[in-house]
Design an enzyme around this catalytic site. Structure first.
Site, PDB file in Angstrom:
ATOM      1  N   TRP A 324       5.565  -0.174  -8.534  1.00  0.00           N
ATOM      2  CA  TRP A 324       5.849   0.626  -7.335  1.00  0.00           C
ATOM      3  C   TRP A 324       5.791   2.116  -7.672  1.00  0.00           C
ATOM      4  CZ3 TRP A 324      10.323   3.815  -6.804  1.00  0.00           C
ATOM      5  CH2 TRP A 324      10.288   4.576  -5.646  1.00  0.00           C
ATOM      6  N   HIS A 325       6.359   2.496  -8.817  1.00  0.00           N
ATOM      7  CA  HIS A 325       6.332   3.912  -9.183  1.00  0.00           C
ATOM      8  C   HIS A 325       4.891   4.409  -9.285  1.00  0.00           C
ATOM      9  CE1 HIS A 325      10.629   3.559 -10.249  1.00  0.00           C
ATOM     10  NE2 HIS A 325      10.653   4.864 -10.153  1.00  0.00           N
ATOM     11  N   SER A 326       4.031   3.595  -9.915  1.00  0.00           N
ATOM     12  CA  SER A 326       2.624   3.969 -10.025  1.00  0.00           C
ATOM     13  C   SER A 326       1.811   2.750 -10.454  1.00  0.00           C
ATOM     14  CB  SER A 326       2.464   5.084 -11.055  1.00  0.00           C
ATOM     15  OG  SER A 326       1.104   5.277 -11.342  1.00  0.00           O
TER      16      SER A 326
END
Lengths: 476, 84
Positions: A324-326
């Site tokens: 989700w962060h990247s």
């Protein structure tokens, strides 16, 4: 418009004044319009996407609430989640999926260049999407009732203080507050503005000062010494804490000035004595969301595997958090590392507890200190992967830290940053261990209180960085 | 099963799960009151309760258990539904 923009300095007092002037029945509408104005000012086109997610959320929650059969409810839940999460996945992962498909076709000998479209990711999409999904699941689980007013649902998802980077609120906490919006009390205003003042100090003075040093070092890994990289790696978690912690405090403070209480996001994370405790103190609203909607259902379904089920659920939850962060491999590794750390703690929990009880270690200051430092070292290690652009860079940094020493570069940037950081560390230390001592913002003496406000304000004006761009979590 | 019996059995499960032989349960007890009671140990607690009492919780049940009293009420209701 962002919290650190000049426009917001005008927008905020106008909203607070008008909110308190207009009659109660108009306040939800007013805050909704103010929130969309705030968002349109930043991303005009994507306000339509926010509205679309709002309408979808409203329709699916209504469908779930009105459906008579449990199969029907479940189908609507699954369909609702797919519809609501689709824009997030599209904007976040389109280019990655495109790249992977092209690479796979190339390997199979098919040279078909797919059209590359580069999107500007709508700021805040993750946060309102998570809130919408959480609300949908809560309605399905009958934890909260269906909200019949689409205006209130619209405000829940668009509420400007928390729209861009959280905290990720839950419907059960915020919807009842929107149903009876009262005028802000003096206490609300003072408390809110104290939070905002400290939040701006964290962001503009600490996060952005540390950022100057951390960015300079990580952007020049090849020419930085191991010692300089070590210093930057140690300081990066503090930069993140001050950045998102500062943003969260401003957001909570703005909401509080309107009489609305938003859940906290950080609780002195670097005084945690275990990784699991750190994750109960760091980005708490996200972790709570992941726990409620991913970890708990997963570990519940896998509970027959006993500890294996818990470990699997932990690994998957943190890998999802990383992705989700990247969509970069570095964040996948970051999530994997967190999962491994927490799994080791879960597996050894009973033995560790018995050992600590046997020697009464939990009360011993030296043990607490060692535990805090150890947790911080592990966390800083994992954050190197989050900070570096590639796995190669991360291993390069780790290699240099371990093998290559030298003098610390950028002392002139480091000293003011450390001076400012010391304020946060002292405050957190006092709040953690001596909560009633050395009160400044909360001091009973009015002179001490006002001198404290003035001191922090002077620090912001004299040492704040006002041209550093956005908050780190806007990109997520 | 009587409420007292449930509490006695549940106390032993709590003591074992959280490694605290002196732990006594109260209805208003929450995760904040018991050391090591977090989301990791919570699932171990749930599994231990299921194994000891011989029934299965539903996922929705988990959300209803905000404090120990809720858990006791839920276990009581499970036995009530079995005896009806």
């Amino acid at each position: 418009m962002t919290f650190s923009s000049f426009n917001f300095l005008l927008f905020f007092p106008i909203v607070v004044i008008l909110f308190n002037v207009i009659p109660q029945r108009g306040r939800v509408w007013f805050l909704l319009i103010a929130s969309y104005f705030f968002y349109i000012n930043l991303m005009p086109v994507f306000a339509m996407l926010l509205a679309l997610v709002t309408v979808s959320t409203y329709l699916f929650t209504r469908g779930i609430a009105n459906s008579k059969s449990s199969v029907g409810k479940h189908r609507l839940l699954v369909l609702g989640i797919i519809v609501i999460i689709s824009p997030l996945i599209f904007f976040k992962y389109f280019s990655v999926v495109n790249h992977v498909i092209t690479a796979l076709l190339f390997r199979c000998g098919i040279h078909v260049p797919l059209p590359t479209i580069s999107f500007l990711q709508p700021v805040g999409i993750s946060f309102y999407t998570f809130m919408a999904i959480g609300y949908l699941i809560d309605v399905y689980n009958e934890e909260v009732g269906f909200e019949s007013s689409i205006v209130t649902v619209g405000l829940f998802l668009a509420f400007f203080p928390i729209l861009l980077s959280g905290p990720i609120e839950r419907a059960g906490n915020i919807l009842p507050q929107f149903k009876k919006l009262k005028r802000s009390t003096d206490y609300d205003l003072v408390t809110g503005m104290k939070m905002m003042l400290w939040g701006y100090f964290l962001k503009l003075c600490i996060a952005d000062r540390l950022g100057l040093y951390v960015d300079l070092t990580f952007n020049n890994i090849q020419t930085s010494s191991g010692t300089t990289l070590l210093a930057a790696s140690v300081l990066f978690p503090f930069q993140l804490y001050a950045d998102l912690g500062g943003y969260s405090l401003i957001a909570i403070g703005v909401a509080r000035s309107l009489g609305i209480i938003v859940i906290p996001n950080f609780k002195r994370p670097f005084f945690a004595v275990s990784m699991s405790e750190l994750w109960r103190r760091w980005h708490m609203s996200l972790i709570q969301w992941l726990t409620n909607y991913i970890y708990t259902p997963l570990s519940f379904r896998l509970r027959r595997w006993k500890m294996g089920g818990i470990v699997t659920a932990l690994m998957l939850t943190f890998i999802i958090s990383g992705i989700w962060h990247s969509a970069e491999l570095t964040f996948f590794v970051w999530g994997l590392i967190q999962g491994v750390f927490l799994s080791i703690e879960a597996v050894t929990q009973k033995k560790r507890t018995k050992f600590k009880q046997k020697f009464n270690l939990n009360k011993k200051p030296w043990f607490i200190l060692i535990s805090c430092v150890w947790v911080f070292v592990l966390f800083s290690f994992s954050q190197i992967f989050a900070r570096c652009g590639s796995i190669g860079d991360a291993f390069n940094v780790l290699g240099k830290i371990l093998n290559e020493h030298g003098e610390i570069k950028g002392i002139s940037l480091l000293i003011p940053a450390l001076f400012l950081l010391s304020h946060l560390l002292i405050k957190d230390f006092m709040d953690e261990y001596f909560p009633k001592k050395l009160l400044l913002f909360e001091n009973k003496n009015v002179i001490v209180r006002h001198l404290s406000y003035a001191f922090i304000l002077i620090l912001i004006l004299t040492m704040g960085v006002f041209d550093s761009g956005q908050f780190i979590y806007f990109q997520y | 099963m009587q409420k007292n019996e449930i509490i006695q059995k549940l106390t032993l499960i709590f003591r074992d799960t959280f490694c605290d032989p002196t732990l006594d349960l109260r209805d208003d007890m929450t995760t904040n009151d018991v050391e090591n009671w977090d989301s990791l140990t919570h699932m171990q607690l749930i599994t231990n309760v299921e194994n000891q009492f011989g029934f299965r919780f539903k996922l929705k049940d988990l959300n209803k258990m905000k404090q120990v009293g809720d858990m006791i009420t839920l276990i009581e209701s499970k036995f009530d539904s079995l005896t009806i």
